[in-house]
Design an enzyme around this catalytic site. Structure first.
Site, PDB file in Angstrom:
ATOM      1  N   HIS A 186       0.823  -1.228   0.000  1.00  0.00           N
ATOM      2  CA  HIS A 186       0.000   0.000   0.000  1.00  0.00           C
ATOM      3  C   HIS A 186       0.852   1.272   0.000  1.00  0.00           C
ATOM      4  O   HIS A 186       0.321   2.369  -0.185  1.00  0.00           O
ATOM      5  CB  HIS A 186      -0.917   0.031   1.225  1.00  0.00           C
ATOM      6  CG  HIS A 186      -1.930  -1.068   1.250  1.00  0.00           C
ATOM      7  ND1 HIS A 186      -2.815  -1.276   0.216  1.00  0.00           N
ATOM      8  CD2 HIS A 186      -2.209  -2.024   2.183  1.00  0.00           C
ATOM      9  CE1 HIS A 186      -3.592  -2.328   0.513  1.00  0.00           C
ATOM     10  NE2 HIS A 186      -3.232  -2.794   1.693  1.00  0.00           N
ATOM     11  N   ASP A 200      -2.557 -10.815  -2.163  1.00  0.00           N
ATOM     12  CA  ASP A 200      -3.087 -10.285  -0.899  1.00  0.00           C
ATOM     13  C   ASP A 200      -4.550  -9.900  -1.141  1.00  0.00           C
ATOM     14  O   ASP A 200      -4.909  -9.477  -2.241  1.00  0.00           O
ATOM     15  CB  ASP A 200      -2.281  -9.048  -0.482  1.00  0.00           C
ATOM     16  CG  ASP A 200      -2.669  -8.535   0.905  1.00  0.00           C
ATOM     17  OD1 ASP A 200      -1.965  -8.846   1.870  1.00  0.00           O
ATOM     18  OD2 ASP A 200      -3.702  -7.823   1.000  1.00  0.00           O
ATOM     19  N   HIS A 222      -6.188  -7.444  -0.269  1.00  0.00           N
ATOM     20  CA  HIS A 222      -6.364  -6.016  -0.555  1.00  0.00           C
ATOM     21  C   HIS A 222      -5.643  -5.634  -1.846  1.00  0.00           C
ATOM     22  O   HIS A 222      -4.639  -6.260  -2.193  1.00  0.00           O
ATOM     23  CB  HIS A 222      -5.790  -5.179   0.601  1.00  0.00           C
ATOM     24  CG  HIS A 222      -6.397  -5.488   1.928  1.00  0.00           C
ATOM     25  ND1 HIS A 222      -5.827  -6.389   2.805  1.00  0.00           N
ATOM     26  CD2 HIS A 222      -7.535  -5.045   2.513  1.00  0.00           C
ATOM     27  CE1 HIS A 222      -6.596  -6.480   3.893  1.00  0.00           C
ATOM     28  NE2 HIS A 222      -7.640  -5.672   3.736  1.00  0.00           N
ATOM     29  N   ASP A 247      -4.363 -13.116   3.679  1.00  0.00           N
ATOM     30  CA  ASP A 247      -5.603 -12.647   4.305  1.00  0.00           C
ATOM     31  C   ASP A 247      -6.862 -12.952   3.506  1.00  0.00           C
ATOM     32  O   ASP A 247      -7.954 -12.537   3.880  1.00  0.00           O
ATOM     33  CB  ASP A 247      -5.502 -11.141   4.644  1.00  0.00           C
ATOM     34  CG  ASP A 247      -4.795 -10.322   3.587  1.00  0.00           C
ATOM     35  OD1 ASP A 247      -4.522 -10.851   2.503  1.00  0.00           O
ATOM     36  OD2 ASP A 247      -4.511  -9.132   3.850  1.00  0.00           O
TER      37      ASP A 247
HETATM   38 ZN   LIG Z   1      -3.969  -7.435   2.884  1.00  0.00          ZN
END
Ligand SMILES: [Zn+2]
Length: 352
Positions: free
Chosen positions: A123, A159, A161, A246
């Protein structure tokens, strides 16, 4: 032998109450130790990333502010992203470790490595810390390969996200292909089907948003229909994996229904793609994964795939979505994959 990047310094960053805390790595290392992996992995030597390396992709002012934040004992960058006094040293060492694993892959060291580092990176944008991330390890690793003479590097990010920072860094470039599979509607809100790169980089960002409760089958189909064909066409000399665990059904940070064996399967698919084009070079870098039992299982499954071994045989029954939601999920997936297949010049997919 599979390479390992790890250092106790990665345990010093952050706070115990934060979901991205040292226990994640402690639990992962404990599992690997117990399973005998520490004797079977080659510990790579590495040091902190240099300022010059950080400036490949990060903004000088931001780097300075991150360093000062730690010097001053800590700073809150966003609501959920706090630097502590130890963050600078840990983050710069994590980035340096990921760069070292890429260098090893290119220079006759282990072709395949896993970097069990924190803080995570995907991120982190050129000039901002966010989403528990400070320096973009995967992006710096990919850039290290380019700086070392590689012409094409792929980053595959599974991931749960979207890796907005990695996307930002390479959005306008065609030498780094970025492919992300993620849960739509989740933090940070980017990663739609229409975000596919600009200018020279048009077509070199591939976002595969999936509806909540997607499971192994959805990821498997996305890999076979789009991720692997895109890699076949791109022919990367090295594949960097932004490996978050995740998407596991037990992970409370997200709403996916994956089981731990999908992490073996995805890693193994990337290893075979790399064996066809990139002399088998795959560097897996830890991003998220917050369930202290299943993160270590997922990470071990990635290592087993890197080492050419079968997945762990564990009881791990993923929940099945309600029929009406499953129908919606499948339809959305077919739409996303067919859009990509059309962009890649491939025929449409028909799900039974
Ligand atoms: Zn994540």
């Amino acid at each position: 032998m599979v390479g390992l990047v790890h250092d106790e310094l990665f345990l010093t960053h952050g706070e115990v109450w934060h979901p991205e805390n040292a226990e994640r790595l402690e639990a992962t290392m404990a599992r690997l130790t117990e399973a005998g992996w520490l004797d079977r992995l080659e510990r790579l030597e590495f040091g902190p990333a240099s300022l010059e390396q950080l400036l490949w992709l990060h903004d000088e002012q931001y780097i300075e502010s991150l360093k000062q934040a730690s010097e001053h004992g800590g700073e809150q960058f966003t609501l959920d992203t706090m630097a502590t006094a130890e963050t600078w040293d840990a983050a710069v060492l994590a980035a340096g470790g990921c760069i070292a694993a890429v260098h090893a892959g290119l220079a006759g060291g282990p072709a395949r490595s896993i970097c069990l580092v924190r803080p995570p990176g995907h991120h982190a944008t050129p000039d901002r810390a966010m989403g528990f991330c400070f320096l973009n390890n995967a992006a710096l690793g990919a850039e290290a390969a380019i700086q070392g003479g590689a012409e094409r590097v792929a980053i595959v990010d599974f991931d749960v996200h979207h890796g907005n920072g990695t996307q930002d860094m390479f959005y306008h470039r065609r030498d780094v292909l970025y492919v992300s599979l993620h849960e739509s509607g989740l933090f940070p809100g980017t990663g739609s089907l229409d975000e596919c790169g600009v200018e020279e980089g048009a077509g070199f960002t591939i976002n595969i948003p999936l509806l909540p409760q997607a499971g192994d089958g959805h990821y498997r189909t996305a890999f076979s229909e789009v991720v692997v064909p895109a890699l076949e066409e791109f022919e990367p000399e090295l594949i960097v994996v932004s490996a978050g665990y995740d998407a596991h059904h037990s992970d409370r940070i997200a709403g996916m229904n994956c089981s731990a064996c999908i992490f073996h399967e995805m890693t193994a698919q990337l290893v075979s793609a790399a064996q066809r084009h990139g002399q088998g070079r795959v560097v897996v870098m830890l991003e998220g994964g917050y369930d202290l039992h299943w993160l270590p299982v997922g990470a071990e499954n990635s290592i087993r795939a890197l080492a050419g071994e079968p997945p762990l045989d564990v009881v791990d029954a993923a929940p099945v979505p309600h029929e009406s939601h499953l129908e919606r999920l499948n339809e959305a997936l077919v739409h996303v994959l067919n859009t990509h297949k059309e962009r890649l010049g491939l025929g449409p997919l028909h799900l039974a």
